[in-house]
Write a protein that holds these residues in place. Structure first.
Motif, PDB file in Angstrom:
ATOM      1  N   GLU A  89     -29.617  41.375  55.220  1.00 51.19           N
ATOM      2  CA  GLU A  89     -29.342  40.968  54.920  1.00 51.19           C
ATOM      3  C   GLU A  89     -29.803  40.458  53.350  1.00 51.19           C
ATOM      4  O   GLU A  89     -30.222  39.183  53.935  1.00 51.19           O
ATOM      5  CB  GLU A  89     -28.267  40.756  54.633  1.00 51.19           C
ATOM      6  CG  GLU A  89     -27.301  41.456  55.645  1.00 51.19           C
ATOM      7  CD  GLU A  89     -26.215  40.335  56.265  1.00 51.19           C
ATOM      8  OE1 GLU A  89     -26.020  39.572  56.348  1.00 51.19           O
ATOM      9  OE2 GLU A  89     -25.206  41.306  57.666  1.00 51.19           O
ATOM     10  N   ALA A  90     -30.034  41.030  52.074  1.00 47.79           N
ATOM     11  CA  ALA A  90     -31.322  40.305  50.907  1.00 47.79           C
ATOM     12  C   ALA A  90     -30.927  38.672  50.481  1.00 47.79           C
ATOM     13  O   ALA A  90     -31.002  37.620  50.349  1.00 47.79           O
ATOM     14  CB  ALA A  90     -31.672  41.491  49.882  1.00 47.79           C
ATOM     15  N   SER A  92     -29.053  36.490  52.208  1.00 45.99           N
ATOM     16  CA  SER A  92     -28.716  35.430  53.018  1.00 45.99           C
ATOM     17  C   SER A  92     -30.101  35.891  53.887  1.00 45.99           C
ATOM     18  O   SER A  92     -30.725  34.684  55.089  1.00 45.99           O
ATOM     19  CB  SER A  92     -27.769  35.803  54.192  1.00 45.99           C
ATOM     20  OG  SER A  92     -27.729  37.029  54.823  1.00 45.99           O
ATOM     21  N   ASP A  93     -31.009  37.643  53.659  1.00 40.16           N
ATOM     22  CA  ASP A  93     -32.891  37.046  54.715  1.00 40.16           C
ATOM     23  C   ASP A  93     -31.402  36.459  55.576  1.00 40.16           C
ATOM     24  O   ASP A  93     -32.787  36.982  56.817  1.00 40.16           O
ATOM     25  CB  ASP A  93     -33.317  35.717  54.122  1.00 40.16           C
ATOM     26  CG  ASP A  93     -34.338  35.723  53.000  1.00 40.16           C
ATOM     27  OD1 ASP A  93     -34.060  36.963  51.825  1.00 40.16           O
ATOM     28  OD2 ASP A  93     -34.029  34.528  51.938  1.00 40.16           O
ATOM     29  N   ARG A  94     -31.380  37.650  56.460  1.00 39.62           N
ATOM     30  CA  ARG A  94     -30.140  38.091  58.061  1.00 39.62           C
ATOM     31  C   ARG A  94     -30.640  39.543  58.149  1.00 39.62           C
ATOM     32  O   ARG A  94     -29.871  40.313  57.479  1.00 39.62           O
ATOM     33  CB  ARG A  94     -29.133  37.305  58.271  1.00 39.62           C
ATOM     34  CG  ARG A  94     -29.033  36.008  58.086  1.00 39.62           C
ATOM     35  CD  ARG A  94     -27.774  34.969  57.586  1.00 39.62           C
ATOM     36  NE  ARG A  94     -28.011  35.034  59.374  1.00 39.62           N
ATOM     37  CZ  ARG A  94     -28.074  34.121  60.704  1.00 39.62           C
ATOM     38  NH1 ARG A  94     -28.697  32.654  59.602  1.00 39.62           N
ATOM     39  NH2 ARG A  94     -28.420  33.901  61.754  1.00 39.62           N
ATOM     40  N   VAL A  95     -30.023  39.694  59.610  1.00 44.99           N
ATOM     41  CA  VAL A  95     -30.335  40.129  60.006  1.00 44.99           C
ATOM     42  C   VAL A  95     -29.697  40.664  60.749  1.00 44.99           C
ATOM     43  O   VAL A  95     -29.191  39.700  61.828  1.00 44.99           O
ATOM     44  CB  VAL A  95     -31.767  41.176  60.998  1.00 44.99           C
ATOM     45  CG1 VAL A  95     -31.314  42.409  61.883  1.00 44.99           C
ATOM     46  CG2 VAL A  95     -33.042  41.174  60.712  1.00 44.99           C
ATOM     47  N   SER A  96     -28.218  42.062  60.362  1.00 42.49           N
ATOM     48  CA  SER A  96     -27.339  41.938  61.695  1.00 42.49           C
ATOM     49  C   SER A  96     -27.688  43.677  61.771  1.00 42.49           C
ATOM     50  O   SER A  96     -28.324  44.670  61.606  1.00 42.49           O
ATOM     51  CB  SER A  96     -26.637  42.223  61.102  1.00 42.49           C
ATOM     52  OG  SER A  96     -25.883  42.701  59.372  1.00 42.49           O
ATOM     53  N   LEU A 154     -38.607  50.210  59.385  1.00 41.21           N
ATOM     54  CA  LEU A 154     -39.449  50.369  59.097  1.00 41.21           C
ATOM     55  C   LEU A 154     -39.359  49.661  57.712  1.00 41.21           C
ATOM     56  O   LEU A 154     -40.171  48.278  57.532  1.00 41.21           O
ATOM     57  CB  LEU A 154     -40.125  51.755  59.215  1.00 41.21           C
ATOM     58  CG  LEU A 154     -40.916  52.757  59.709  1.00 41.21           C
ATOM     59  CD1 LEU A 154     -41.435  53.519  59.560  1.00 41.21           C
ATOM     60  CD2 LEU A 154     -41.770  51.561  60.341  1.00 41.21           C
ATOM     61  N   ASP A 155     -37.839  49.866  57.029  1.00 43.39           N
ATOM     62  CA  ASP A 155     -37.683  49.111  56.077  1.00 43.39           C
ATOM     63  C   ASP A 155     -37.548  47.373  56.140  1.00 43.39           C
ATOM     64  O   ASP A 155     -37.556  46.766  56.182  1.00 43.39           O
ATOM     65  CB  ASP A 155     -36.209  50.126  55.189  1.00 43.39           C
ATOM     66  CG  ASP A 155     -36.791  51.158  54.586  1.00 43.39           C
ATOM     67  OD1 ASP A 155     -38.021  51.079  54.655  1.00 43.39           O
ATOM     68  OD2 ASP A 155     -36.062  51.702  54.550  1.00 43.39           O
ATOM     69  N   VAL A 156     -37.138  47.568  57.794  1.00 45.75           N
ATOM     70  CA  VAL A 156     -36.260  46.167  57.966  1.00 45.75           C
ATOM     71  C   VAL A 156     -37.609  45.467  58.583  1.00 45.75           C
ATOM     72  O   VAL A 156     -37.613  44.005  58.081  1.00 45.75           O
ATOM     73  CB  VAL A 156     -35.033  45.794  59.040  1.00 45.75           C
ATOM     74  CG1 VAL A 156     -34.883  44.641  59.455  1.00 45.75           C
ATOM     75  CG2 VAL A 156     -33.578  47.008  58.678  1.00 45.75           C
ATOM     76  N   LEU A 160     -38.853  41.245  56.600  1.00 50.05           N
ATOM     77  CA  LEU A 160     -39.305  40.487  57.627  1.00 50.05           C
ATOM     78  C   LEU A 160     -40.580  40.053  57.507  1.00 50.05           C
ATOM     79  O   LEU A 160     -41.425  38.827  57.650  1.00 50.05           O
ATOM     80  CB  LEU A 160     -39.077  41.014  59.313  1.00 50.05           C
ATOM     81  CG  LEU A 160     -37.539  41.146  59.785  1.00 50.05           C
ATOM     82  CD1 LEU A 160     -37.367  41.465  61.140  1.00 50.05           C
ATOM     83  CD2 LEU A 160     -36.220  39.695  58.967  1.00 50.05           C
ATOM     84  N   GLN A 161     -41.105  41.290  57.361  1.00 51.57           N
ATOM     85  CA  GLN A 161     -42.648  40.956  56.878  1.00 51.57           C
ATOM     86  C   GLN A 161     -43.331  39.773  55.153  1.00 51.57           C
ATOM     87  O   GLN A 161     -43.894  38.888  55.664  1.00 51.57           O
ATOM     88  CB  GLN A 161     -43.648  42.037  56.925  1.00 51.57           C
ATOM     89  CG  GLN A 161     -45.212  41.572  56.784  1.00 51.57           C
ATOM     90  CD  GLN A 161     -45.710  40.412  57.377  1.00 51.57           C
ATOM     91  OE1 GLN A 161     -45.747  41.623  58.921  1.00 51.57           O
ATOM     92  NE2 GLN A 161     -46.363  39.592  57.572  1.00 51.57           N
TER      93      GLN A 161
END
Length: 331
Positions: A89-90, A92-96, A154-156, A160-161
């Motif tokens: 989620e761009a 909030s810079d979070r992963v769900s 890979l996109d996620v 994150l990088q």
């Protein structure tokens, strides 16, 4: 909710009966398979599918409750696979994470999706544009779903990088590393990596089994053996993702250690400055305290130049201490 239901024969979508039982019977008779897609079905909705396709009750329970680890289980009449799509989620810079359950049989595929991540409509449309791939049967559906999920990993990992590089720049900047919110941001980022890792790590074993290199033998029921190279390719991509996640986890741990070390150094610097100023304040306080005692017989007590002499001595000592502490980097 039933999202889509279709019969596929020779790699092409065919119009068929709406009833599950009739569609499955037609697929068995004329060849091909039925693909039913569901999104967060209720127990009542899914019971119809369970009865028609004779799905195992344990797998049905997992599909309804969700919150499963990626896995691959084999039953008498079907194969059950669980994958966890990941969405970055761009805003909030979070992963769900979501979940995709796949029931695979000789003439049917049932997909159950939980969460908003990785809708399978795009996978279905992609396969329908590739009749040669879709003609391989239910195996092609499982491969396409796994390939789409891992490619999105890979996109996620790339996103994150990028976030990690920004966090690293903040920590090692002259001013940003001292922010009181930096440690919480690092910890929150580590939680995002852990969430990502829970989706990617356990998937390695199921993909190895599908690729024919698992520790439990090379034969997986209801999966075409000619599809092994395709699953092996997906497994290679997943290995890259897991290596990337492992590197991110180590780097964020190193950044946290570096941040704590920086904070410790800053605290030591602050303590030295406080100690230096306290020492400078102690000297005139000591002298004033001595000459503030009410004794009659004290040296130079009634001397005319006593007061300016004491002030001069205080100033000289203060200047000397200041230059000493400045030279040693304490001020």
């Amino acid at each position: 909710m039933i999202v889509d239901c279709a019969i596929y024969r020779d790699g092409h979508r065919k119009e068929g009966p709406e009833d599950f039982s009739d569609a499955l019977e037609e697929a068995r008779t004329a060849g091909g398979f039925v693909w039913i897609g569901l999104h967060e079905p209720s127990e009542r909705e899914f019971s119809l599918v369970t009865e028609e396709f004779a799905l195992h009750p344990l797998a049905v329970e997992d599909a309804l409750k969700a919150h499963q680890r990626p896995k691959l289980e084999m039953y008498d009449d079907s194969l059950f696979a669980v994958l966890k799509p990941v969405v970055y989620e761009a805003e909030s810079d979070r992963v769900s994470t979501g979940e995709v359950m796949v029931f695979l049989g000789e003439h049917f595929v049932v997909t159950v999706r939980h969460g908003e991540g990785s809708p399978l409509g795009a996978v279905r449309r992609r396969l329908e544009r590739e009749p040669e791939m879709l003609g391989r049967g239910p195996t092609a559906v499982l491969y396409a779903i796994a390939d789409a999920v891992v490619d999105h990993y890979l996109d996620v990992a790339t996103e994150l990088q990028t976030d990690l590089e920004e966090l690293e720049a903040e920590v090692f900047s002259p001013d940003g590393g001292g922010s009181r919110h930096t440690a919480s941001r690092i910890y929150d980022f580590k939680r995002q990596i852990l969430e990502f890792r829970r989706a990617t790590g356990p998937l390695a074993l199921p993909l190895n089994r599908l690729a024919g290199s698992g520790p439990f033998g090379t034969t997986v029921p209801y999966v075409d053996e000619q599809a092994r190279p395709f699953f092996r390719d997906v497994s290679d991509h997943l290995t890259r993702v897991n290596e990337s996640v492992e590197g991110l986890d180590r780097l964020v741990s190193d950044i946290l250690s570096a941040h704590l070390a920086q904070m410790s150094v800053r605290q030591n610097d602050d303590m030295r400055k406080i100690s230096a100023w306290a020492a400078m304040a102690a000297v005139p306080t000591m002298i004033a305290g001595i000459y503030g005692m009410n004794f009659d017989h004290m040296p130079e007590l009634r001397w005319v130049w006593s007061y300016p002499a004491v002030i001069l001595v205080m100033a000289a000592l203060e200047v000397g201490l200041y230059r000493l502490f400045k030279h040693r980097g304490w001020l």
